[in-house]
Scaffold this motif. Sequence first.
Motif, PDB file in Angstrom:
ATOM      1  N   ALA A  74       0.130   1.050   2.301  1.00  0.00           N
ATOM      2  CA  ALA A  74      -0.002   2.631   1.921  1.00  0.00           C
ATOM      3  C   ALA A  74       0.974   3.021   1.081  1.00  0.00           C
ATOM      4  O   ALA A  74       2.049   2.318   0.879  1.00  0.00           O
ATOM      5  CB  ALA A  74       0.105   3.397   3.133  1.00  0.00           C
ATOM      6  N   TYR A  75       0.688   3.953  -0.009  1.00  0.00           N
ATOM      7  CA  TYR A  75       1.411   4.197  -1.032  1.00  0.00           C
ATOM      8  C   TYR A  75       1.301   5.676  -1.489  1.00  0.00           C
ATOM      9  O   TYR A  75       0.191   6.248  -1.192  1.00  0.00           O
ATOM     10  CB  TYR A  75       0.967   3.362  -2.274  1.00  0.00           C
ATOM     11  N   GLY A  76       2.267   6.297  -1.972  1.00  0.00           N
ATOM     12  CA  GLY A  76       2.477   7.627  -2.412  1.00  0.00           C
ATOM     13  C   GLY A  76       3.708   8.183  -2.928  1.00  0.00           C
ATOM     14  O   GLY A  76       4.666   7.343  -2.723  1.00  0.00           O
ATOM     15  N   VAL A  77       3.814   9.418  -3.227  1.00  0.00           N
ATOM     16  CA  VAL A  77       5.144  10.149  -3.448  1.00  0.00           C
ATOM     17  C   VAL A  77       5.400  11.129  -2.383  1.00  0.00           C
ATOM     18  O   VAL A  77       4.757  11.924  -1.996  1.00  0.00           O
ATOM     19  CB  VAL A  77       5.069  10.990  -4.688  1.00  0.00           C
ATOM     20  N   ALA A  88      -2.333   7.014  -0.482  1.00  0.00           N
ATOM     21  CA  ALA A  88      -3.875   5.908  -0.462  1.00  0.00           C
ATOM     22  C   ALA A  88      -3.327   4.714   0.302  1.00  0.00           C
ATOM     23  O   ALA A  88      -2.119   4.469   0.674  1.00  0.00           O
ATOM     24  CB  ALA A  88      -3.991   5.658  -1.912  1.00  0.00           C
ATOM     25  N   PHE A  89      -4.272   3.931   0.447  1.00  0.00           N
ATOM     26  CA  PHE A  89      -3.987   2.544   1.187  1.00  0.00           C
ATOM     27  C   PHE A  89      -4.957   1.473   0.550  1.00  0.00           C
ATOM     28  O   PHE A  89      -6.006   1.850  -0.187  1.00  0.00           O
ATOM     29  CB  PHE A  89      -4.176   2.860   2.478  1.00  0.00           C
ATOM     30  N   SER A 109     -15.420  -0.982   2.264  1.00  0.00           N
ATOM     31  CA  SER A 109     -16.401  -0.140   1.624  1.00  0.00           C
ATOM     32  C   SER A 109     -16.158   0.556   0.324  1.00  0.00           C
ATOM     33  O   SER A 109     -17.072   1.067  -0.335  1.00  0.00           O
ATOM     34  CB  SER A 109     -16.486   1.054   2.853  1.00  0.00           C
ATOM     35  N   SER A 110     -14.865   0.540  -0.037  1.00  0.00           N
ATOM     36  CA  SER A 110     -14.329   1.012  -1.433  1.00  0.00           C
ATOM     37  C   SER A 110     -13.506   0.209  -1.877  1.00  0.00           C
ATOM     38  O   SER A 110     -12.858  -0.880  -1.233  1.00  0.00           O
ATOM     39  CB  SER A 110     -13.792   2.538  -1.227  1.00  0.00           C
ATOM     40  N   ASP A 111     -13.064   0.183  -3.184  1.00  0.00           N
ATOM     41  CA  ASP A 111     -12.417  -0.743  -3.691  1.00  0.00           C
ATOM     42  C   ASP A 111     -10.636  -0.622  -3.318  1.00  0.00           C
ATOM     43  O   ASP A 111     -10.293   0.508  -3.394  1.00  0.00           O
ATOM     44  CB  ASP A 111     -12.363  -0.171  -5.461  1.00  0.00           C
ATOM     45  N   GLN A 112     -10.252  -1.978  -3.096  1.00  0.00           N
ATOM     46  CA  GLN A 112      -8.909  -1.775  -2.333  1.00  0.00           C
ATOM     47  C   GLN A 112      -8.060  -2.196  -3.133  1.00  0.00           C
ATOM     48  O   GLN A 112      -6.753  -2.196  -2.813  1.00  0.00           O
ATOM     49  CB  GLN A 112      -9.112  -2.651  -1.093  1.00  0.00           C
ATOM     50  N   ARG A 113      -8.335  -2.236  -4.543  1.00  0.00           N
ATOM     51  CA  ARG A 113      -7.131  -2.673  -5.395  1.00  0.00           C
ATOM     52  C   ARG A 113      -6.396  -1.698  -5.721  1.00  0.00           C
ATOM     53  O   ARG A 113      -6.851  -0.436  -5.791  1.00  0.00           O
ATOM     54  CB  ARG A 113      -7.913  -3.384  -6.733  1.00  0.00           C
ATOM     55  N   ILE A 114      -5.069  -1.904  -6.229  1.00  0.00           N
ATOM     56  CA  ILE A 114      -4.122  -0.854  -6.351  1.00  0.00           C
ATOM     57  C   ILE A 114      -3.827  -0.787  -7.981  1.00  0.00           C
ATOM     58  O   ILE A 114      -3.743  -1.780  -8.543  1.00  0.00           O
ATOM     59  CB  ILE A 114      -2.820  -1.222  -5.740  1.00  0.00           C
ATOM     60  N   ARG A 115      -4.275   0.386  -8.537  1.00  0.00           N
ATOM     61  CA  ARG A 115      -4.163   0.635  -9.907  1.00  0.00           C
ATOM     62  C   ARG A 115      -2.693   0.700 -10.428  1.00  0.00           C
ATOM     63  O   ARG A 115      -1.817   1.319  -9.812  1.00  0.00           O
ATOM     64  CB  ARG A 115      -4.873   1.969 -10.281  1.00  0.00           C
ATOM     65  N   THR A 116      -2.802  -0.005 -11.281  1.00  0.00           N
ATOM     66  CA  THR A 116      -1.336  -0.131 -12.263  1.00  0.00           C
ATOM     67  C   THR A 116      -0.581   1.482 -12.208  1.00  0.00           C
ATOM     68  O   THR A 116       0.573   1.623 -12.197  1.00  0.00           O
ATOM     69  CB  THR A 116      -1.237  -0.792 -13.223  1.00  0.00           C
ATOM     70  N   ALA A 117      -1.681   2.416 -12.677  1.00  0.00           N
ATOM     71  CA  ALA A 117      -0.963   3.633 -12.748  1.00  0.00           C
ATOM     72  C   ALA A 117      -0.306   4.481 -11.749  1.00  0.00           C
ATOM     73  O   ALA A 117       0.513   5.441 -11.880  1.00  0.00           O
ATOM     74  CB  ALA A 117      -2.040   4.404 -13.400  1.00  0.00           C
TER      75      ALA A 117
END
Length: 297
Positions: A74-77, A88-89, A109-117
């Motif tokens: 999980a990630y966020g500010v 997001a996770f 069901s959705s893209d689980q890759r973490i965007r570099t941005a």
Amino acid sequence: MKKVIFVIGIILLFASCEDVVDVELPETEPRLIVDGLLRVDKSQQFIDVRIRMRETSNFFEDNPPTQVESAVIAYGVPNEFGEFGEFAFSSLTEEEPGTGVYVPDPNFSSDQRIRTASAEPGTVFVLQVTHKEKNYYARTEYAPAVPLDNLQQGDNTLFDENETEVIVTLTDDPDRDNYYVFDFDFGNFQALEDRFFKGQQFQFSYFYDDNLEPGQEVTVSILGANQDFYNYIDLLVEQTMNNGGVFETPVATVRGNVFDITGLDNIDIFDNVERPNDFALGYFAVVQGFSSNLTIQ
């Protein structure tokens, strides 16, 4: 002739006194090992998420891969209280059966890759793992780095004439207190802080003990780090340097930031202050990295 017979007799005497000694090693409960160093390359669209799960084994055996019931990042500010208003996770799955390497689930069901941005200063990443009905938790803040200014081979040696000197040059970011981890290839690491060169260009030498051959290529990487990750690597390097062999007792178990939170009713208590023996080995970190290659002359 008598002297020869006497020598042979002595040899046979010592040979007959040889016994096989069975060393009984203490039985310890296997621990989970999390190799979760995620290197962020800002030139790529996605972070290369590959987390290796292993388990400690007997003294003379390699640590085998292990499978976990679940693994999620999980990630966020977080806000001023350290809480996530939005996050997001990424759900992870084993890349190939039996490898113990976990990557974003391609069948979700959705893209689980973490965007570099998503990796920016202030972004916090949390790894949650369930392994053999135990829950583990690791929390880390993204750590930026600076690129290498120059990488060149030197002619000096430190202790042995077979050593190879590599000279590293970087310019520190003056806007923050920086910690760095250098990966010198072949499992060689070094931790560095900017206390004495804040905001300045800095140059230092690293000496390879291995007999590097002319034409051999080495890759040197600079990684961002926070103070906890810096301390972890610094302690690992110190214990490696002081290693007296396979029977040398380490000074202490090098603990990372992956804690056993099974049964805790307060997720904010993630450092196990009152449960010092409940932890996994290894580390989880999300860091920016820059690499340069050098061909040995």
